[in-house]
Design a protein around this motif. Sequence first.
Motif, PDB file in Angstrom:
ATOM      1  N   ILE A  14     -31.687  24.534  49.430  1.00  0.00           N
ATOM      2  CA  ILE A  14     -30.802  25.180  48.913  1.00  0.00           C
ATOM      3  C   ILE A  14     -30.321  23.970  47.754  1.00  0.00           C
ATOM      4  O   ILE A  14     -30.237  24.035  46.592  1.00  0.00           O
ATOM      5  N   ARG A  15     -30.121  22.856  48.415  1.00  0.00           N
ATOM      6  CA  ARG A  15     -29.690  21.562  47.441  1.00  0.00           C
ATOM      7  C   ARG A  15     -30.717  21.214  46.435  1.00  0.00           C
ATOM      8  O   ARG A  15     -30.723  20.898  45.417  1.00  0.00           O
ATOM      9  N   ILE A  16     -31.968  21.291  47.154  1.00  0.00           N
ATOM     10  CA  ILE A  16     -33.234  20.677  46.324  1.00  0.00           C
ATOM     11  C   ILE A  16     -33.566  21.819  45.150  1.00  0.00           C
ATOM     12  O   ILE A  16     -33.406  21.526  44.063  1.00  0.00           O
ATOM     13  N   GLU A  17     -33.117  23.121  45.327  1.00  0.00           N
ATOM     14  CA  GLU A  17     -33.352  24.088  44.545  1.00  0.00           C
ATOM     15  C   GLU A  17     -32.305  23.817  43.251  1.00  0.00           C
ATOM     16  O   GLU A  17     -32.508  24.168  41.874  1.00  0.00           O
ATOM     17  N   ALA A  18     -30.916  23.399  43.666  1.00  0.00           N
ATOM     18  CA  ALA A  18     -29.789  23.120  42.850  1.00  0.00           C
ATOM     19  C   ALA A  18     -30.237  21.974  42.031  1.00  0.00           C
ATOM     20  O   ALA A  18     -29.830  22.073  40.569  1.00  0.00           O
ATOM     21  N   GLU A  19     -30.773  21.144  42.796  1.00  0.00           N
ATOM     22  CA  GLU A  19     -30.848  19.767  41.976  1.00  0.00           C
ATOM     23  C   GLU A  19     -32.058  19.924  40.826  1.00  0.00           C
ATOM     24  O   GLU A  19     -31.985  19.464  39.908  1.00  0.00           O
ATOM     25  N   SER A  20     -32.969  20.725  41.131  1.00  0.00           N
ATOM     26  CA  SER A  20     -34.154  21.335  40.211  1.00  0.00           C
ATOM     27  C   SER A  20     -33.504  22.053  39.023  1.00  0.00           C
ATOM     28  O   SER A  20     -34.007  21.614  38.242  1.00  0.00           O
ATOM     29  N   SER A  21     -32.511  22.964  39.237  1.00  0.00           N
ATOM     30  CA  SER A  21     -31.898  23.354  38.191  1.00  0.00           C
ATOM     31  C   SER A  21     -31.156  22.399  37.253  1.00  0.00           C
ATOM     32  O   SER A  21     -31.338  22.491  36.069  1.00  0.00           O
ATOM     33  N   GLN A  22     -30.597  21.448  37.878  1.00  0.00           N
ATOM     34  CA  GLN A  22     -29.849  20.433  37.352  1.00  0.00           C
ATOM     35  C   GLN A  22     -31.006  19.523  36.468  1.00  0.00           C
ATOM     36  O   GLN A  22     -30.778  19.233  35.182  1.00  0.00           O
ATOM     37  N   THR A  23     -31.985  19.192  37.063  1.00  0.00           N
ATOM     38  CA  THR A  23     -32.926  18.297  36.575  1.00  0.00           C
ATOM     39  C   THR A  23     -33.797  19.013  35.262  1.00  0.00           C
ATOM     40  O   THR A  23     -33.731  18.341  34.085  1.00  0.00           O
ATOM     41  N   TYR A  24     -33.856  20.483  35.271  1.00  0.00           N
ATOM     42  CA  TYR A  24     -34.318  20.873  34.182  1.00  0.00           C
ATOM     43  C   TYR A  24     -33.334  21.253  33.123  1.00  0.00           C
ATOM     44  O   TYR A  24     -33.790  21.239  31.982  1.00  0.00           O
ATOM     45  N   LEU A  25     -32.383  21.462  33.478  1.00  0.00           N
ATOM     46  CA  LEU A  25     -30.985  21.424  32.447  1.00  0.00           C
ATOM     47  C   LEU A  25     -31.023  20.195  31.676  1.00  0.00           C
ATOM     48  O   LEU A  25     -30.805  20.357  30.315  1.00  0.00           O
ATOM     49  N   SER A  26     -31.165  18.895  32.500  1.00  0.00           N
ATOM     50  CA  SER A  26     -30.926  17.695  31.757  1.00  0.00           C
ATOM     51  C   SER A  26     -32.126  17.376  30.718  1.00  0.00           C
ATOM     52  O   SER A  26     -32.103  17.038  29.764  1.00  0.00           O
ATOM     53  N   MET A  27     -33.402  18.052  31.321  1.00  0.00           N
ATOM     54  CA  MET A  27     -34.462  17.902  30.355  1.00  0.00           C
ATOM     55  C   MET A  27     -34.288  18.816  29.033  1.00  0.00           C
ATOM     56  O   MET A  27     -34.908  18.436  27.862  1.00  0.00           O
ATOM     57  N   ALA A  28     -33.806  19.954  29.445  1.00  0.00           N
ATOM     58  CA  ALA A  28     -33.433  20.687  28.050  1.00  0.00           C
ATOM     59  C   ALA A  28     -32.716  20.089  27.097  1.00  0.00           C
ATOM     60  O   ALA A  28     -32.976  20.177  25.899  1.00  0.00           O
ATOM     61  N   CYS A  29     -31.713  19.470  27.792  1.00  0.00           N
ATOM     62  CA  CYS A  29     -30.478  18.679  26.734  1.00  0.00           C
ATOM     63  C   CYS A  29     -31.350  17.484  25.878  1.00  0.00           C
ATOM     64  O   CYS A  29     -31.090  17.626  24.818  1.00  0.00           O
ATOM     65  N   TRP A  30     -32.203  16.963  26.689  1.00  0.00           N
ATOM     66  CA  TRP A  30     -33.108  15.858  26.101  1.00  0.00           C
ATOM     67  C   TRP A  30     -34.003  16.293  24.870  1.00  0.00           C
ATOM     68  O   TRP A  30     -33.990  15.821  23.829  1.00  0.00           O
ATOM     69  N   ALA A  31     -34.615  17.211  25.228  1.00  0.00           N
ATOM     70  CA  ALA A  31     -35.637  17.841  24.407  1.00  0.00           C
ATOM     71  C   ALA A  31     -34.984  18.470  23.127  1.00  0.00           C
ATOM     72  O   ALA A  31     -35.309  18.174  22.148  1.00  0.00           O
ATOM     73  N   GLU A  32     -33.724  19.171  23.313  1.00  0.00           N
ATOM     74  CA  GLU A  32     -32.829  19.724  22.265  1.00  0.00           C
ATOM     75  C   GLU A  32     -32.367  18.605  21.258  1.00  0.00           C
ATOM     76  O   GLU A  32     -32.511  18.780  20.016  1.00  0.00           O
ATOM     77  N   VAL A  33     -32.022  17.767  21.589  1.00  0.00           N
ATOM     78  CA  VAL A  33     -31.588  16.468  20.663  1.00  0.00           C
ATOM     79  C   VAL A  33     -32.562  15.682  20.053  1.00  0.00           C
ATOM     80  O   VAL A  33     -32.507  15.193  19.250  1.00  0.00           O
ATOM     81  N   GLN A  34     -33.810  16.045  20.670  1.00  0.00           N
ATOM     82  CA  GLN A  34     -34.930  15.443  20.074  1.00  0.00           C
ATOM     83  C   GLN A  34     -35.625  16.314  18.968  1.00  0.00           C
ATOM     84  O   GLN A  34     -36.606  15.973  18.497  1.00  0.00           O
ATOM     85  N   GLY A  35     -35.317  17.645  18.898  1.00  0.00           N
ATOM     86  CA  GLY A  35     -35.582  18.338  17.879  1.00  0.00           C
ATOM     87  C   GLY A  35     -36.715  19.432  18.338  1.00  0.00           C
ATOM     88  O   GLY A  35     -37.526  20.043  17.681  1.00  0.00           O
ATOM     89  N   LEU A  36     -36.911  19.198  19.539  1.00  0.00           N
ATOM     90  CA  LEU A  36     -38.049  20.158  20.599  1.00  0.00           C
ATOM     91  C   LEU A  36     -37.246  21.286  20.798  1.00  0.00           C
ATOM     92  O   LEU A  36     -37.213  21.517  22.184  1.00  0.00           O
ATOM     93  N   GLU A  37     -37.180  22.318  19.957  1.00  0.00           N
ATOM     94  CA  GLU A  37     -36.519  23.361  20.534  1.00  0.00           C
ATOM     95  C   GLU A  37     -37.333  24.422  21.452  1.00  0.00           C
ATOM     96  O   GLU A  37     -36.635  24.965  22.326  1.00  0.00           O
ATOM     97  N   GLY A  38     -38.742  24.264  21.111  1.00  0.00           N
ATOM     98  CA  GLY A  38     -39.346  25.302  21.824  1.00  0.00           C
ATOM     99  C   GLY A  38     -39.500  24.655  23.454  1.00  0.00           C
ATOM    100  O   GLY A  38     -39.128  25.366  24.474  1.00  0.00           O
ATOM    101  N   ILE A  39     -39.535  23.302  23.512  1.00  0.00           N
ATOM    102  CA  ILE A  39     -39.638  22.736  24.888  1.00  0.00           C
ATOM    103  C   ILE A  39     -38.172  22.836  25.359  1.00  0.00           C
ATOM    104  O   ILE A  39     -37.998  23.116  26.747  1.00  0.00           O
ATOM    105  N   ALA A  40     -37.127  22.797  24.601  1.00  0.00           N
ATOM    106  CA  ALA A  40     -35.806  22.952  25.247  1.00  0.00           C
ATOM    107  C   ALA A  40     -35.389  24.063  25.939  1.00  0.00           C
ATOM    108  O   ALA A  40     -35.053  24.424  26.711  1.00  0.00           O
ATOM    109  N   GLN A  41     -36.098  25.400  25.218  1.00  0.00           N
ATOM    110  CA  GLN A  41     -35.884  26.740  25.483  1.00  0.00           C
ATOM    111  C   GLN A  41     -36.617  26.922  26.846  1.00  0.00           C
ATOM    112  O   GLN A  41     -36.252  27.465  27.522  1.00  0.00           O
ATOM    113  N   PHE A  42     -37.837  26.297  26.938  1.00  0.00           N
ATOM    114  CA  PHE A  42     -38.687  26.261  28.350  1.00  0.00           C
ATOM    115  C   PHE A  42     -37.958  25.853  29.262  1.00  0.00           C
ATOM    116  O   PHE A  42     -37.863  26.365  30.324  1.00  0.00           O
ATOM    117  N   MET A  43     -37.327  24.671  28.946  1.00  0.00           N
ATOM    118  CA  MET A  43     -36.454  23.956  30.285  1.00  0.00           C
ATOM    119  C   MET A  43     -35.067  24.635  30.558  1.00  0.00           C
ATOM    120  O   MET A  43     -35.051  24.886  31.676  1.00  0.00           O
TER     121      MET A  43
END
Length: 172
Positions: A14-43
Amino acid sequence: MLAKNIESALNKQIRIEAESSQTYLSMACWAEVQGLEGIAQFMYTQSDEERAHMLKLVKYVNERGGHAQVTDLKAPKTTYTTFKEMFEELYNHELFVSQSINELVHITFEERDYATHNFLQWYVSEQIEEEATAKSILDKINLIGDDKGGLYLFDRDIQQLTVTSSIAINPK
């Protein structure tokens, strides 16, 4: 009723899955501020999927007489040098999750908890798909190399992958 060691192992997952969700959310945030909208949406979609995986485990533990635990999470990385580095981390993370699921399945087999073993087969299949998707994306990134036009097309194409995949998961 869940054996205590299986309950503990499920809570770890459960903790691993929660951390996975947070990891991908963080990746989405990074991609979004880089202007990578498609990658952000995927994440963002990946983050939601990981949270759904976590909730499925939570419900299972509680329904089987255990007590699902919500614990502190390790803070995810927030910046990446390149989008390729980010996807390499995604792939390695999926390999880690697969290993964790396999260890969990092994415990259920040893304990002869066939109900939990059966329940976890969905996660085994899901991880095969997650690893294949991550590997396929990395292969495409390696083909692109440093080509900015290729990155633009990749960002647009991965957005389509997200739309197609969310339709398949949530048909209306």
